[in-house]
Write an enzyme that holds these catalytic residues in place. Structure first.
Site, PDB file in Angstrom:
ATOM      1  N   ALA A   1      15.199   2.880  -4.305  1.00  0.00           N
ATOM      2  CA  ALA A   1      14.642   1.721  -5.021  1.00  0.00           C
ATOM      3  C   ALA A   1      13.929   2.243  -6.258  1.00  0.00           C
ATOM      4  CB  ALA A   1      13.670   0.935  -4.138  1.00  0.00           C
TER       5      ALA A   1
ATOM      6  N   ALA B   1      11.267   0.896  -9.521  1.00  0.00           N
ATOM      7  CA  ALA B   1      10.417  -0.141 -10.096  1.00  0.00           C
ATOM      8  C   ALA B   1       9.886   0.343 -11.436  1.00  0.00           C
ATOM      9  CB  ALA B   1       9.267  -0.475  -9.152  1.00  0.00           C
ATOM     10  N   SER B   2       9.123  -0.510 -12.086  1.00  0.00           N
ATOM     11  CA  SER B   2       8.643  -0.187 -13.431  1.00  0.00           C
ATOM     12  C   SER B   2       7.691   1.003 -13.434  1.00  0.00           C
ATOM     13  CB  SER B   2       7.946  -1.407 -14.041  1.00  0.00           C
ATOM     14  OG  SER B   2       6.874  -1.831 -13.218  1.00  0.00           O
ATOM     15  N   LEU B   3       6.949   1.211 -12.348  1.00  0.00           N
ATOM     16  CA  LEU B   3       5.975   2.294 -12.317  1.00  0.00           C
ATOM     17  C   LEU B   3       6.523   3.559 -11.670  1.00  0.00           C
ATOM     18  CD1 LEU B   3       2.660   0.443 -11.374  1.00  0.00           C
ATOM     19  CD2 LEU B   3       3.596   0.975 -13.632  1.00  0.00           C
TER      20      LEU B   3
ATOM     21  N   LYS C   1       7.320   8.242  -3.067  1.00  0.00           N
ATOM     22  CA  LYS C   1       7.296   7.487  -4.319  1.00  0.00           C
ATOM     23  C   LYS C   1       6.836   8.406  -5.447  1.00  0.00           C
ATOM     24  CE  LYS C   1       4.413   3.921  -4.791  1.00  0.00           C
ATOM     25  NZ  LYS C   1       3.918   2.515  -4.739  1.00  0.00           N
TER      26      LYS C   1
ATOM     27  N   ASP D   1      -1.036  -7.855  -3.478  1.00  0.00           N
ATOM     28  CA  ASP D   1       0.345  -7.909  -3.970  1.00  0.00           C
ATOM     29  C   ASP D   1       1.254  -8.445  -2.864  1.00  0.00           C
ATOM     30  OD1 ASP D   1       2.498  -7.683  -5.632  1.00  0.00           O
ATOM     31  OD2 ASP D   1       2.736  -5.524  -5.386  1.00  0.00           O
TER      32      ASP D   1
END
Length: 775
Positions: free
Chosen positions: A197, A199-201, A218, A349
């Protein structure tokens, strides 16, 4: 007029369903509700193929000089020394947004703002997606702010995809080596060659530690700190410029909102903090919610830009077809209420992709990068507001808006009261939603927000999202889902077990209301909800996802009164004498004064039907062998709580009503005795100087208040006896009753001295009034 107790919660639940159904017939309101539930949120693992981020190149100094905690002054200093990169980004932003701004101007000049709002919202979403992490995150934050955006804009912004094209895995592996101090293969036994996956960060890999644990790794995107800070700096400069125009910013302080959001955003960039948040959260909920799973963090393999956590198998709750999804939603509601009203640490979140159903039927919550703290004033203020709403105390509700930061302190609240009363009265009166004119209601609310500095606090927007997301998932499988049904049991538990002065006051208000009159039905409402919470919490794992009804929980509407009419001839209290036929274990004996005191209470209780049944409109009822054999205390969690040490405050809380009841019952028994002896009209002389009358009747008088007191105690006693008040005394012979016996000596030792003092004080005060005042 206040709603009746048990009916109030149930009817409020049904009325909420009716209102929800009626609101969804209005297209704008339907879009708004869908947005608040996050039904348009994207939970894809990767970006669409056409997503491109347009970022400006900055000096490759790894962010040296940039603060790791949000500091607008240091950020301004950093970018002030890099004018080329800053100007390049500004020109890029103008080029991307120029067409959109021209379109808005054209709509304004031609009066087409409303007509083209959906088109412009789509353009905003596309622009924000292309601008990168800061704008994507900001757009998602704004997508839950109905006070700042139209429903159409909220709807489109919630389609924002936080997923972007993944960056090169070679770069990611270099980042791992830089952060962990060793090549990835020396730290992990295995790691997927490509992310699972992105994501933007950052992006996520699946791996395995040398010790065998399967983990999620991550890795933060290189240069993300620089990219985020340059955009925050530009947005803040725009906000500072707009401060020169009060009419533009009177609805919201753009700079203040940005700073508050940016501070939380910076926290999300720190993976060590995210891991600590998850660990702390897991510890806080472990005892009460073992069916909620939080991935374990491995701190030895975690740095500011690398996070290693336990790998959680499962499927997204929003996509699951399992039969227990509804139950897990209920668990989620309780979990978020616990965060909000108890532990004060709120997962900020609540994306549908962050709620996972595990193969063993538990609820996993992921991603603790954004966590907000709820202070005690807000935490207690919410429970107080619920109490005020149930009693329709609109003056107090308006004050609650100030407490909860919806309205600034010092605002004149009087003009708000009529509109607020109209809103709630329409929603809560009989007939529910069909009596509500939503166009008028929307106009009234719009006028309030226009005339007064009414705003949605940032923390409350997050609450709306969290509960809305859970509600949206629940409604897919259960169209009749109502938040009240799941929330009220937990709230009752908080009210009954929290020892804070504000919640004790809220509990008293819940039962006595503004008038100060004891409401037995509302007490039963709370006790029944408390039992539902406790019963639903029982299983091998302490699950809260059971949906079975609690056996034997009567409602206020069917609590008829019947109690044994036998008497206790023994002077000294003992379990054997109070419960004929009892052969179970006997608790340690009571001190002689308490023994005698409890004996005094036995006669009114054992003869309860002499006045209680008459007051309730029923006949007398004698004890039968069936009553002796019934396990009437089975599942009586409320009774166990009242007798247990943690119920000490609640016993004190109810003592005044118990004193009134015993006083009324005792006087009634004495009156019945005089009637039996033919002495009901006997007058006795008063020999005390200053007496208002020389003769007063020996037979006591009982008024409507006395009858109401006995009725109230009758309802509560019948509830605690599981609807079988006739066998309440013999209930202690049952298996469940025997479990309660060890509590009795301690309760008697604690309660009886104060009870006796209050009872004698009450009797003495009444006697003095009758003698010297004549009333």
């Amino acid at each position: 007029m206040a709603l009746s107790s048990m009916q109030s919660v149930r009817e409020m639940s049904q009325q909420m369903r009716d209102v929800r159904s009626q609101m969804e017939e209005d297209e704008n309101l339907k879009v708004l509700m869908a947005s608040l539930r996050g039904q348009n949120l994207s939970d894809a693992d990767f970006a669409d193929s056409n997503v491109k981020m347009r970022l400006v190149q900055v000096d490759n100094d790894d962010g040296e000089g940039l603060p790791l905690v949000y500091d607008p002054e240091k950020i301004a200093d950093y970018w002030g020394r890099r004018p080329v990169a800053l100007i390049s980004r500004v020109l890029q932003l103008l080029g991307i947004t120029g067409g959109f701004l021209s379109g808005i101007l054209s709509d304004y000049l031609t009066g087409s703002l409303e007509k083209n709002q959906v088109l412009r919202a789509i353009e905003i979403r596309n622009i924000v997606t292309s601008l990168g992490p800061a704008y994507i995150k900001l757009g998602q934050a704004l997508s839950i702010r109905p006070d700042l955006l139209s429903p159409a804009a909220m709807n489109e912004l919630q389609k924002l995809c936080d997923k972007v094209p993944s960056f090169d895995s070679k770069v990611a592996m270099n980042m791992l080596e830089q952060e962990l101090g060793s090549p990835w293969y020396e730290v992990y036994a295995d790691l997927t060659p490509e992310p699972i996956a992105a994501a933007s960060l950052g992006q996520v890999y699946k791996g395995k530690l040398k010790t065998g644990e399967v983990v999620a790794v991550k890795v933060q995107r290189p240069g993300v700190l620089e990219t985020v800070t340059v955009d925050l700096y530009i947005i803040r400069m725009i906000g500072m410029f707009l401060r020169r125009f009060p009419k533009i910013v009177e609805r919201a302080d753009i700079v203040g909102l940005l700073d508050e959001w940016a501070a939380r955003f910076f926290e999300e960039l720190d993976y060590v903090r995210e891991g600590d948040n998850a660990t702390r959260f897991a510890e806080m909920i472990r005892a009460d919610l073992p069916q909620v799973v939080v991935p374990k963090t491995y701190p030895d393999y975690t740095t500011r830009r690398v996070l290693t956590t336990e790998w959680i198998e499962g499927e997204k709750l929003s996509q699951s077809k399992a039969d227990d999804v509804g139950k897990l939603v209920n668990v989620g509601v309780i979990c978020y209420l616990k965060q909000l009203l108890e532990i004060s640490m709120f997962h900020a979140d609540p994306h549908p992709g962050n709620l996972i159903r595990t193969p063993d039927g538990r609820l996993a919550i992921l991603d603790f990068g954004l966590v907000t703290e709820i202070d005690d004033n807000i935490k207690y203020g919410m429970i107080e507001a619920i109490s005020h709403l149930i009693h329709r105390d609109y003056e107090a509700i308006v004050e609650d808006f100030v407490t909860l930061d919806f309205i600034p302190p010092g605002t004149d609240l009087k003009p708000i009261l009529p509109v607020l009363a109209k809103v709630f009265d329409q929603a809560l009166e009989g007939g529910g939603a069909k009596n509500i004119n939503f166009q008028d209601l929307a106009a009234d609310l719009a006028q309030i927000t226009f005339d007064y500095p009414f705003r949605i606090p940032p923390y409350f927007a997050l609450i709306i999202r969290a509960i809305g997301v859970l509600e949206g998932i629940a409604l897919v499988g259960d169209p009749d889902f109502a938040l009240v049904d799941e929330a009220f049991p937990y709230i009752s538990k908080r009210l009954m077990t929290d020892d804070s002065p504000r919640l004790r006051a809220a509990l008293q208000y819940m039962i006595y209301g503004k008038s100060g009159v004891f409401d037995a039905d509302r007490l039963i409402d709370l006790l029944a909800a408390f039992e539902v919470f406790n019963e639903s919490s029982k299983s091998a794992r302490g699950r809260l996802d059971l949906n079975e009804n609690v056996d034997g929980v009567p409602t206020a509407s069917n609590t008829s009164t019947s109690i044994v009419s036998t008497s206790n001839g023994n002077r000294n209290f003992s379990i054997e004498s109070f419960i004929p036929g009892y052969r179970g274990p006997v608790p340690s004996s009571l001190p002689p004064p308490l023994n005698a005191g409890l004996g005094l209470l036995a006669a009114p209780l054992m003869a309860f039907n002499a006045f209680g049944m008459a007051a309730m409109g029923g006949g007398t009822n004698s004890t039968s062998n069936n009553a002796m054999n019934d396990d009437i205390f089975k599942n009586r969690e409320a009774l166990k709580f009242i007798l247990a040490p943690e119920g000490s405050f609640f016993r004190d809380f109810l003592m005044e009503e118990a004193v009134k009841s015993v006083d009324a019952l005792s006087r009634n028994q004495f009156k019945e005795l005089l009637l039996l002896l033919g002495l009901q009209d006997l007058l006795i002389p008063v020999l005390m100087p200053g007496a208002a009358r020389r003769l007063i009747p020996l037979s006591p008088t009982l008024d409507d208040e006395d009858e109401a007191v006995v009725q109230n105690v009758a309802k509560v006693l019948n509830f605690l006896a599981g609807g079988n008040a006739a066998g309440v005394v013999y209930g202690f012979v049952s298996p469940s009753g025997r479990e309660l016996l060890p509590y009795l000596p301690g309760v008697a030792t604690e309660v009886l001295p104060e009870f006796t003092r209050k009872l004698f004080s009450r009797v003495a005060a009444r006697t003095l009034r009758e003698v010297f005042v004549g009333v």
